[in-house]
Design a protein around this motif. Structure first.
Motif, PDB file in Angstrom:
ATOM      1  N   ARG A 181       0.826  -1.211   0.000  1.00 48.16           N
ATOM      2  CA  ARG A 181       0.000   0.000   0.000  1.00 48.16           C
ATOM      3  C   ARG A 181       0.863   1.265   0.000  1.00 48.16           C
ATOM      4  O   ARG A 181       0.374   2.345  -0.307  1.00 48.16           O
ATOM      5  CB  ARG A 181      -0.913   0.013   1.230  1.00 48.16           C
ATOM      6  N   GLY A 182       2.144   1.121   0.374  1.00 45.89           N
ATOM      7  CA  GLY A 182       3.015   2.283   0.434  1.00 45.89           C
ATOM      8  C   GLY A 182       4.002   2.389  -0.704  1.00 45.89           C
ATOM      9  O   GLY A 182       4.887   3.248  -0.674  1.00 45.89           O
ATOM     10  N   LEU A 183       3.877   1.551  -1.711  1.00 48.67           N
ATOM     11  CA  LEU A 183       4.878   1.540  -2.780  1.00 48.67           C
ATOM     12  C   LEU A 183       4.930   2.853  -3.554  1.00 48.67           C
ATOM     13  O   LEU A 183       5.991   3.244  -4.045  1.00 48.67           O
ATOM     14  CB  LEU A 183       4.641   0.366  -3.734  1.00 48.67           C
ATOM     15  N   ASP A 184       3.817   3.554  -3.663  1.00 45.60           N
ATOM     16  CA  ASP A 184       3.812   4.805  -4.427  1.00 45.60           C
ATOM     17  C   ASP A 184       4.552   5.924  -3.690  1.00 45.60           C
ATOM     18  O   ASP A 184       5.354   6.642  -4.277  1.00 45.60           O
ATOM     19  CB  ASP A 184       2.380   5.254  -4.725  1.00 45.60           C
ATOM     20  N   ASN A 185       4.286   6.054  -2.386  1.00 43.87           N
ATOM     21  CA  ASN A 185       4.837   7.187  -1.641  1.00 43.87           C
ATOM     22  C   ASN A 185       6.031   6.838  -0.761  1.00 43.87           C
ATOM     23  O   ASN A 185       6.772   7.728  -0.346  1.00 43.87           O
ATOM     24  CB  ASN A 185       3.746   7.813  -0.763  1.00 43.87           C
ATOM     25  N   TYR A 186       6.210   5.581  -0.452  1.00 45.23           N
ATOM     26  CA  TYR A 186       7.288   5.162   0.445  1.00 45.23           C
ATOM     27  C   TYR A 186       8.090   4.038  -0.206  1.00 45.23           C
ATOM     28  O   TYR A 186       8.520   3.096   0.450  1.00 45.23           O
ATOM     29  CB  TYR A 186       6.721   4.661   1.778  1.00 45.23           C
ATOM     30  N   SER A 187       8.327   4.149  -1.488  1.00 41.01           N
ATOM     31  CA  SER A 187       8.805   3.023  -2.283  1.00 41.01           C
ATOM     32  C   SER A 187      10.018   2.278  -1.730  1.00 41.01           C
ATOM     33  O   SER A 187       9.945   1.077  -1.512  1.00 41.01           O
ATOM     34  CB  SER A 187       9.080   3.477  -3.719  1.00 41.01           C
ATOM     35  N   PRO A 188      11.179   2.925  -1.487  1.00 40.32           N
ATOM     36  CA  PRO A 188      12.340   2.133  -1.060  1.00 40.32           C
ATOM     37  C   PRO A 188      12.130   1.410   0.262  1.00 40.32           C
ATOM     38  O   PRO A 188      12.507   0.244   0.402  1.00 40.32           O
ATOM     39  CB  PRO A 188      13.457   3.177  -0.959  1.00 40.32           C
ATOM     40  N   TYR A 215      17.206   8.328  -3.188  1.00 47.72           N
ATOM     41  CA  TYR A 215      17.880   7.838  -1.999  1.00 47.72           C
ATOM     42  C   TYR A 215      17.240   6.540  -1.512  1.00 47.72           C
ATOM     43  O   TYR A 215      16.014   6.442  -1.392  1.00 47.72           O
ATOM     44  CB  TYR A 215      17.821   8.875  -0.874  1.00 47.72           C
ATOM     45  N   VAL A 216      18.071   5.548  -1.244  1.00 48.55           N
ATOM     46  CA  VAL A 216      17.637   4.286  -0.646  1.00 48.55           C
ATOM     47  C   VAL A 216      18.419   4.116   0.648  1.00 48.55           C
ATOM     48  O   VAL A 216      19.654   4.055   0.630  1.00 48.55           O
ATOM     49  CB  VAL A 216      17.889   3.091  -1.591  1.00 48.55           C
ATOM     50  N   SER A 217      17.712   4.054   1.749  1.00 46.14           N
ATOM     51  CA  SER A 217      18.405   3.914   3.023  1.00 46.14           C
ATOM     52  C   SER A 217      19.143   2.578   3.094  1.00 46.14           C
ATOM     53  O   SER A 217      18.587   1.535   2.743  1.00 46.14           O
ATOM     54  CB  SER A 217      17.403   3.983   4.181  1.00 46.14           C
ATOM     55  N   PRO A 218      20.389   2.591   3.573  1.00 47.92           N
ATOM     56  CA  PRO A 218      21.110   1.333   3.773  1.00 47.92           C
ATOM     57  C   PRO A 218      20.368   0.349   4.675  1.00 47.92           C
ATOM     58  O   PRO A 218      20.559  -0.854   4.578  1.00 47.92           O
ATOM     59  CB  PRO A 218      22.426   1.782   4.423  1.00 47.92           C
ATOM     60  N   TYR A 219      19.486   0.883   5.525  1.00 48.68           N
ATOM     61  CA  TYR A 219      18.714   0.011   6.413  1.00 48.68           C
ATOM     62  C   TYR A 219      17.855  -0.965   5.621  1.00 48.68           C
ATOM     63  O   TYR A 219      17.722  -2.140   5.994  1.00 48.68           O
ATOM     64  CB  TYR A 219      17.823   0.860   7.332  1.00 48.68           C
ATOM     65  N   CYS A 220      17.282  -0.494   4.517  1.00 50.58           N
ATOM     66  CA  CYS A 220      16.414  -1.334   3.687  1.00 50.58           C
ATOM     67  C   CYS A 220      17.174  -2.546   3.149  1.00 50.58           C
ATOM     68  O   CYS A 220      16.613  -3.638   3.012  1.00 50.58           O
ATOM     69  CB  CYS A 220      15.846  -0.532   2.527  1.00 50.58           C
ATOM     70  N   LEU A 221      18.441  -2.340   2.825  1.00 52.90           N
ATOM     71  CA  LEU A 221      19.276  -3.427   2.325  1.00 52.90           C
ATOM     72  C   LEU A 221      19.761  -4.303   3.476  1.00 52.90           C
ATOM     73  O   LEU A 221      19.768  -5.532   3.377  1.00 52.90           O
ATOM     74  CB  LEU A 221      20.465  -2.851   1.550  1.00 52.90           C
ATOM     75  N   ALA A 222      20.141  -3.675   4.584  1.00 50.16           N
ATOM     76  CA  ALA A 222      20.694  -4.422   5.723  1.00 50.16           C
ATOM     77  C   ALA A 222      19.711  -5.455   6.263  1.00 50.16           C
ATOM     78  O   ALA A 222      20.105  -6.587   6.579  1.00 50.16           O
ATOM     79  CB  ALA A 222      21.101  -3.456   6.832  1.00 50.16           C
ATOM     80  N   VAL A 223      18.428  -5.073   6.367  1.00 51.31           N
ATOM     81  CA  VAL A 223      17.470  -6.014   6.955  1.00 51.31           C
ATOM     82  C   VAL A 223      17.258  -7.231   6.058  1.00 51.31           C
ATOM     83  O   VAL A 223      17.062  -8.348   6.553  1.00 51.31           O
ATOM     84  CB  VAL A 223      16.121  -5.342   7.298  1.00 51.31           C
ATOM     85  N   ILE A 224      17.321  -7.026   4.746  1.00 48.45           N
ATOM     86  CA  ILE A 224      17.168  -8.166   3.834  1.00 48.45           C
ATOM     87  C   ILE A 224      18.362  -9.098   3.959  1.00 48.45           C
ATOM     88  O   ILE A 224      18.214 -10.321   4.091  1.00 48.45           O
ATOM     89  CB  ILE A 224      16.995  -7.701   2.375  1.00 48.45           C
ATOM     90  N   TYR A 225      19.562  -8.518   3.951  1.00 48.95           N
ATOM     91  CA  TYR A 225      20.754  -9.354   4.091  1.00 48.95           C
ATOM     92  C   TYR A 225      20.757 -10.093   5.425  1.00 48.95           C
ATOM     93  O   TYR A 225      21.127 -11.272   5.498  1.00 48.95           O
ATOM     94  CB  TYR A 225      22.013  -8.499   3.953  1.00 48.95           C
ATOM     95  N   ALA A 226      20.325  -9.426   6.487  1.00 51.45           N
ATOM     96  CA  ALA A 226      20.268 -10.084   7.796  1.00 51.45           C
ATOM     97  C   ALA A 226      19.306 -11.267   7.766  1.00 51.45           C
ATOM     98  O   ALA A 226      19.616 -12.347   8.282  1.00 51.45           O
ATOM     99  CB  ALA A 226      19.847  -9.076   8.868  1.00 51.45           C
ATOM    100  N   ALA A 227      18.155 -11.078   7.141  1.00 55.79           N
ATOM    101  CA  ALA A 227      17.161 -12.160   7.066  1.00 55.79           C
ATOM    102  C   ALA A 227      17.634 -13.302   6.184  1.00 55.79           C
ATOM    103  O   ALA A 227      17.241 -14.457   6.391  1.00 55.79           O
ATOM    104  CB  ALA A 227      15.827 -11.614   6.558  1.00 55.79           C
TER     105      ALA A 227
END
Length: 198
Positions: free
Chosen positions: A93-100, A134-146
């Motif tokens: 539901r947030g892909l349009d406004n909160y995409s990354p 801008y893509v926050s490094p957090y978005c990538l970190a959580v995927i790698y952690a999982a």
């Protein structure tokens, strides 16, 4: 506002009981505030009180169906409780406004739901997206952690710290990073950020 902001500070520093006292005081003054109610849901979320978190986020959505922070919190909670399809539905539901951020948590949910190929596809999309916004490094970190790739997770968390991103404030309490807590690099990162020891 003072109760809300102080409560949020306590919440992010891991002092959940004190945070709830402050947020309850804020809520008495502004009971319909979606922001205050969402922070309370977030406190339930980080303390693994998932049933209460779900009820809290759902209550906000009943009041304001388009308030995405509550839907995002609900999606995060659904992920932790194994309701993966429902979680992805909320994030989308947030892909349009909160995409990354939304995309990052979709990838995180795929990784936890034993869909590593789908999670890696999201990682690739985020790397491509970083060329445009801008893509926050957090978005990538959580995927790698999982995915169990701790080296990559810490590389991106260190980048998060180096960027002085506001999301570093989330690291001490984030359930998404629970798998990293036993690694001494995690405690070292919290010390670098300036969090007091637990």
């Amino acid at each position: 506002l003072a109760h809300q902001r102080y409560g949020n500070l306590l919440h992010l520093s891991g002092q959940s009981e004190k945070a709830l006292v402050e947020m309850s005081a804020a809520l008495k003054l502004d009971p319909l505030s979606a922001t205050i109610n969402t922070i309370i849901g977030g406190i339930f979320y980080v303390t693994h009180q998932y049933e209460q978190a779900i009820k809290q986020f759902q209550r906000i959505i009943e009041m304001e169906p388009e308030y995405y922070p509550a839907r995002f919190g609900l999606g995060c909670t659904y992920t932790q409780t194994g309701n993966f399809a429902e979680a992805i539905e909320e994030f989308q539901r947030g892909l349009d406004n909160y995409s990354p951020v939304a995309l990052g948590f979709i990838g995180y949910t795929y990784a936890l739901s034993n869909k590593p190929d789908a999670a890696r596809e999201i990682l690739e999309k985020l790397h491509q997206e970083a060329a445009r916004q801008y893509v926050s490094p957090y978005c990538l970190a959580v995927i790698y952690a999982a995915l169990g790739d701790k080296e990559s997770a810490f590389r991106w968390l260190n980048k998060l710290y180096e960027e002085r991103s506001d999301l570093v404030s989330w690291l001490k309490v984030s359930p998404e990073l629970d798998a990293l807590h036993e690694d001494p690099r995690f405690a070292a990162l919290l010390r670098r950020i300036g969090f007091p020891p637990s």
